[in-house]
Design a protein around this motif. Structure first.
Motif, mmCIF file in Angstrom:
data_model
loop_
_atom_site.group_PDB
_atom_site.id
_atom_site.type_symbol
_atom_site.label_atom_id
_atom_site.label_comp_id
_atom_site.label_asym_id
_atom_site.label_seq_id
_atom_site.Cartn_x
_atom_site.Cartn_y
_atom_site.Cartn_z
ATOM 1 N N HIS A 2 0.835 -1.197 0.000
ATOM 2 C CA HIS A 2 0.000 0.000 0.000
ATOM 3 C C HIS A 2 0.876 1.256 0.000
ATOM 4 O O HIS A 2 0.577 2.225 -0.693
ATOM 5 N N SER A 3 1.970 1.199 0.749
ATOM 6 C CA SER A 3 2.909 2.328 0.828
ATOM 7 C C SER A 3 3.564 2.551 -0.536
ATOM 8 O O SER A 3 3.768 3.700 -0.947
ATOM 9 N N ASP A 4 3.910 1.454 -1.213
ATOM 10 C CA ASP A 4 4.515 1.568 -2.536
ATOM 11 C C ASP A 4 3.555 2.217 -3.526
ATOM 12 O O ASP A 4 3.955 3.042 -4.348
ATOM 13 N N MET A 5 2.302 1.842 -3.446
ATOM 14 C CA MET A 5 1.299 2.425 -4.336
ATOM 15 C C MET A 5 1.113 3.907 -4.039
ATOM 16 O O MET A 5 0.925 4.712 -4.949
ATOM 17 N N ASP A 9 1.628 6.844 -6.625
ATOM 18 C CA ASP A 9 0.647 7.917 -6.825
ATOM 19 C C ASP A 9 1.305 9.289 -6.639
ATOM 20 O O ASP A 9 1.067 10.223 -7.421
ATOM 21 N N SER A 10 2.141 9.432 -5.641
ATOM 22 C CA SER A 10 2.838 10.689 -5.382
ATOM 23 C C SER A 10 3.796 11.020 -6.532
ATOM 24 O O SER A 10 3.856 12.161 -6.994
ATOM 25 N N ASP A 11 4.541 9.992 -6.977
ATOM 26 C CA ASP A 11 5.474 10.199 -8.090
ATOM 27 C C ASP A 11 4.718 10.580 -9.359
ATOM 28 O O ASP A 11 5.167 11.457 -10.118
ATOM 29 N N MET A 12 3.572 9.956 -9.592
ATOM 30 C CA MET A 12 2.762 10.283 -10.774
ATOM 31 C C MET A 12 2.221 11.702 -10.668
ATOM 32 O O MET A 12 2.163 12.428 -11.678
ATOM 33 N N ALA A 13 1.863 12.127 -9.471
ATOM 34 C CA ALA A 13 1.413 13.500 -9.269
ATOM 35 C C ALA A 13 2.552 14.461 -9.585
ATOM 36 O O ALA A 13 2.348 15.528 -10.197
#
Length: 104
Positions: A2-5, A9-13
């Motif tokens: 979940h942390s990796d996802m 998500d943060s990196d994609m943002a």
């Protein structure tokens, strides 16, 4: 996981934000290039004016040269005319002297 996802998500943002910045910067580049094109058109126009002005300068200088040659010729004529005046005055002086002798 979940942390990796969440990291994904943060990196994609961040990628989305970076891409928005790229789009903004590209819009600035496009705007700046339009300014460059406009400025280059002004330079081209100014250079055409310089070329035209230089042709006028060349023509004007040729006229000055011609006019100065005319001045030189006219001054030579003045010198010649003054020599004739001097000669005529000498003849007047001689004639006056001869007239005085004749009167005596």
């Amino acid at each position: 996981m979940h942390s990796d996802m969440a990291n994904v998500d943060s990196d994609m943002a961040n990628v989305d934000s970076d891409m928005a910045n790229v789009d903004s910067d590209m819009a600035n580049v496009d705007s700046d290039m339009a300014n460059v094109d406009s400025d280059m058109a002004n330079v081209d126009s100014d250079m055409a004016n310089v070329d035209s002005d230089m042709a006028n300068v060349d023509s004007d200088m040729a006229n000055v040269d011609s006019d100065m040659a005319n001045v030189d010729s006219d001054m030579a004529n003045v010198d010649s005319d003054m020599a004739n005046v001097d000669s005529d005055m000498a003849n007047v002086d001689s004639d006056m002297a001869n007239a005085e002798i004749a009167d005596d």
